[in-house]
Structures are given as structure tokens and as C-alpha cells.
Design an enzyme around this catalytic site. Structure first.
Site, mmCIF file in Angstrom:
data_model
loop_
_atom_site.group_PDB
_atom_site.id
_atom_site.type_symbol
_atom_site.label_atom_id
_atom_site.label_comp_id
_atom_site.label_asym_id
_atom_site.label_seq_id
_atom_site.Cartn_x
_atom_site.Cartn_y
_atom_site.Cartn_z
ATOM 1 N N ILE A 98 -8.942 -35.668 -0.083
ATOM 2 C CA ILE A 98 -8.946 -35.632 -1.540
ATOM 3 C C ILE A 98 -8.051 -36.722 -2.120
ATOM 4 O O ILE A 98 -8.371 -37.329 -3.149
ATOM 5 C CB ILE A 98 -8.537 -34.231 -2.069
ATOM 6 C CG1 ILE A 98 -8.654 -34.173 -3.584
ATOM 7 C CG2 ILE A 98 -7.125 -33.858 -1.631
ATOM 8 C CD1 ILE A 98 -10.026 -34.490 -4.129
ATOM 9 N N ASP A 175 -9.979 -26.879 -3.940
ATOM 10 C CA ASP A 175 -9.414 -25.660 -3.352
ATOM 11 C C ASP A 175 -8.815 -25.933 -1.988
ATOM 12 O O ASP A 175 -9.173 -26.897 -1.317
ATOM 13 C CB ASP A 175 -10.513 -24.608 -3.198
ATOM 14 C CG ASP A 175 -11.539 -25.030 -2.153
ATOM 15 O OD1 ASP A 175 -11.373 -24.671 -0.967
ATOM 16 O OD2 ASP A 175 -12.496 -25.757 -2.504
ATOM 17 N N GLY A 317 -14.527 -29.143 0.888
ATOM 18 C CA GLY A 317 -13.745 -28.568 -0.200
ATOM 19 C C GLY A 317 -12.681 -29.541 -0.653
ATOM 20 O O GLY A 317 -12.891 -30.754 -0.644
ATOM 21 N N GLU A 318 -11.542 -29.025 -1.077
ATOM 22 C CA GLU A 318 -10.407 -29.801 -1.580
ATOM 23 C C GLU A 318 -10.678 -30.441 -2.943
ATOM 24 O O GLU A 318 -9.763 -30.937 -3.582
ATOM 25 C CB GLU A 318 -9.978 -30.912 -0.603
ATOM 26 C CG GLU A 318 -9.557 -30.444 0.763
ATOM 27 C CD GLU A 318 -9.135 -31.595 1.668
ATOM 28 O OE1 GLU A 318 -9.039 -32.749 1.184
ATOM 29 O OE2 GLU A 318 -8.902 -31.343 2.866
ATOM 30 N N GLY A 319 -11.947 -30.494 -3.364
ATOM 31 C CA GLY A 319 -12.319 -31.249 -4.556
ATOM 32 C C GLY A 319 -12.945 -32.587 -4.212
ATOM 33 O O GLY A 319 -13.218 -33.394 -5.104
#
EC number: 2.4.2.21
Length: 353
Positions: A98, A175, A317-319
Site C-alpha cells: 500500500i 484494511d 487488501g490494505e487498500g
């Protein structure tokens, strides 16, 4: 009036005049009408969200909510829970995917500890809003109290408001939380009514036995708690996660402030279901970045009537997907703002008849 109730009442509708003006400009830019596909419709949506006929998105940020899950103790994840806190430190040190993608587009990464099961060292870039040392194991008891569920959403709202007050004009959701695909599958099954097996995937890479165990744990939890699909806080209380509630709040806060919000993968999709169950009026403000490999993501899109911008086979995830989506939002708005019209460029338009 609570912050949640006040925020929901502030969510209006898209600005039809701005959207109409943006579409009219798109139609006279030096290209065949519709030739840039989703980039054109995306720019029109963003005009409607912001109320600006030629929106400029110069200050993007991704809000990454991090929390742990008691249900992870049931062997539903390929990684141990301590990875959550370790990855938060990786975010803060700038070493995660991210961070790389955010640097690529010039986006700020805002990291929020909303429920990590560890005492993290203080850091100038870490927002400490810890509601607990992770949620409870929802296979045997509710994940959290209803008060905590509302607090989680309101923390997300406040984080969105603070970011926007600092000049952020484009938000994305991210997230981190070992076990959060289990909670997300439970939320998606509860709200959409889809069978658990249909909306539950392998998360970070569990094997067949782990997947069967994950499905059984979620089915057990739903049978135990009977979450009310019409009551988003009830669903969040019984089978959710602190970061899922926080991201739902980010979505609501962005919508209330008329700021575009790009939602990431499956966990952000579960958060969007919570947000739009609380406030259906938030749906037009959502921009779905990607289709995740997680099998339940399509159920989210169907329920919310959303079409993702791309499918790159991502599941991190993580954005990460949302940040790539923000770059497309910026590109779409630059096309709308910076391209010349046929008249300005002295280019002949389409021959009619």
C-alpha cells in the site's frame, strides 16, 4: 443526536446539474462520444458527487483500518494473529504494498489502530482509536457490544471528517486484520442472505480443510446469533470486526461531505454493505475499484448494484486496489477538465446524417 445519526441525515443525493454539465462537456471533447468508456462515466459520477462540473482531485488519501479478530483462534486463517501488528509497523515504516502504490500516485496513507491485539509503539503517523484487543470469538459470543459497533462506525466517520478538513478531496478504504475475511464473509452472508459457502473464500491462502473449517465456523455463528439483515449495527455487533465498522464510517463520512470514496476489496465490500444498510443514500457516492479473487465479492456488487473498475486477480487488501482506483478517478477528471473541445481545438465534429 449521535454522530452516526447526524452523518446519515447529512447524506444528500448526487448533484444532477453538475453531472449533466459534465456529461455535456464530455460529449464535445475531441473524441467520439463514449470512446473513453468508464473514464467518461466515472468523471460524470464524480461531478455529481462533488457538485463541481470540472472536479480536480489533487489530495488523495487512503484510510487503513487495522484490527484483530477473536475468531482467528479457530484456525480460519493461514497466518497467525501477530501478523496484524507486524504489518501495521510495516505500513508505518513505508514498506508495504500500500505504501508503494500510494507513493506512486502521491496519496497519503492514514493508519488507524481500531482494535489491534497488541500494544503498538506510539508513532506520528498512527492514529490510536483502539476499541479493544481484537474482537471476541463470534463463533461462541458476539464479536463486540452494540455500543462498540456504533463507536467503530463513528471512529471511521471522524477519521474521514478529519482527513477532509485537512484538504483531502479523494478517499480510499484499506484494511489489515488476520481473520477479517471470515468476519466479512459472515457479514456478507447475513446481509445478502446468500449461503455461507457461496460467499466464503480462501482469504490469505488456507487449504481445503481450512476452508471447510472456515465455512463451518461462520455457519455456526450465524445459527447462534441470528443477526438481523435490516439492522447493520446488529450484524456488526454479532459477526463483524472493528475495522469493518470503521471503514463503514469512512464511507458514510465521505458521502456526507460529498467526497468520492473508492472502496477496496472484499473487506471494504463488507463495510460498504454495513454503510449502505445504515444509509442507502450513500450508495451513489461509492466507487468500486476492483473485483477481488474472494468469491463473496460478487455478492456485494450484486446487492449494492456496483460495477468494479477492474479485475487484476488481486486479493491483498490494505487498500492496494482502491489506490489504483483513485489513479483512474484522477485520470478521468483530468480528461474532463484538460481535454480540448472540438470548438477549442478547431477539429471538425461528427458528420450527421
Amino acid at each position: 443526536m449521535s454522530l452516526l445519526t447526524d452523518t446519515i441525515t447529512r447524506i444528500g443525493s448526487l448533484d444532477s446539474a453538475a453531472a449533466t454539465a459534465a456529461q455535456a462537456r464530455q460529449d464535445v471533447l475531441t473524441k467520439p462520444q463514449g470512446a473513453l468508456g468508464r473514464l467518461e462515466t466515472l468523471s460524470v459520477q464524480i461531478a455529481g458527487i462533488t457538485g463541481q462540473t470540472r472536479p480536480r482531485l489533487n489530495n488523495p488519501a487512503v484510510i487503513v483500518m487495522a484490527a484483530d479478530h477473536g475468531v482467528a483462534r479457530r484456525g480460519v486463517s493461514a497466518y497467525p494473529s501477530e501478523v496484524t501488528s507486524q504489518m501495521v509497523l510495516n505500513f508505518l515504516n513505508g514498506g508495504a504494498a500500500i505504501n508503494v502504490l500510494a507513493r506512486h500516485i502521491g496519496a497519503r496513507v492514514i493508519v488507524v489502530d481500531i482494535g489491534v491485539a497488541a500494544n503498538l509503539p506510539s508513532h506520528s503517523e498512527l492514529i490510536d482509536r483502539k476499541l479493544g484487543m481484537g474482537t471476541a470469538d463470534f463463533s461462541v459470543e458476539p464479536a463486540m457490544s452494540r455500543a462498540q459497533a456504533q463507536q467503530a462506525v463513528e471512529i471511521g466517520i471522524a477519521c474521514a471528517y478529519d482527513a477532509i478538513a485537512s484538504g483531502v478531496d479523494l478517499l480510499a478504504t484499506g484494511d489489515m486484520g488476520i481473520g477479517n475475511t471470515t468476519a466479512s464473509s459472515a457479514v456478507v452472508a447475513a446481509i445478502t442472505g446468500r449461503p455461507v459457502a457461496e460467499v466464503t473464500g480462501r482469504g490469505a491462502g488456507i487449504d481445503d480443510a481450512g476452508l471447510a473449517r472456515k465455512i463451518a465456523v461462520i455457519e455456526q455463528a450465524l445459527a447462534l446469533h441470528h443477526p438481523d439483515p435490516r439492522d447493520a449495527l446488529d450484524v456488526l455487533t454479532k459477526v463483524g470486526g472493528f475495522e469493518i465498522g470503521g471503514l463503514a464510517g469512512v464511507i458514510l463520512g465521505a458521502a456526507a461531505r460529498r467526497v468520492p470514496v473508492v472502496i477496496d476489496g472484499f473487506i471494504s465490500g463488507a463495510a460498504a454493505l454495513i454503510a449502505c444498510t445504515l444509509a442507502p443514500s450513500a450508495q451513489p457516492f461509492l466507487i468500486a475499484a476492483l473485483r477481488s479473487v474472494e468469491r463473496g465479492h460478487d455478492a456485494v456488487f450484486a446487492h449494492l448494484d456496483l460495477t468494479p473498475l477492474f479485475d487484476l486477480g488481486m486479493r491483498l487488501g490494505e487498500g492496494t486496489g482502491a489506490v489504483l482506483g483513485m489513479s483512474l478517478c484522477q485520470a478521468a477528471c483530468k480528461i474532463l477538465d484538460e481535454m480540448a473541445t472540438f470548438g477549442e481545438a478547431g477539429v471538425s465534429g461528427k458528420v450527421e446524417g
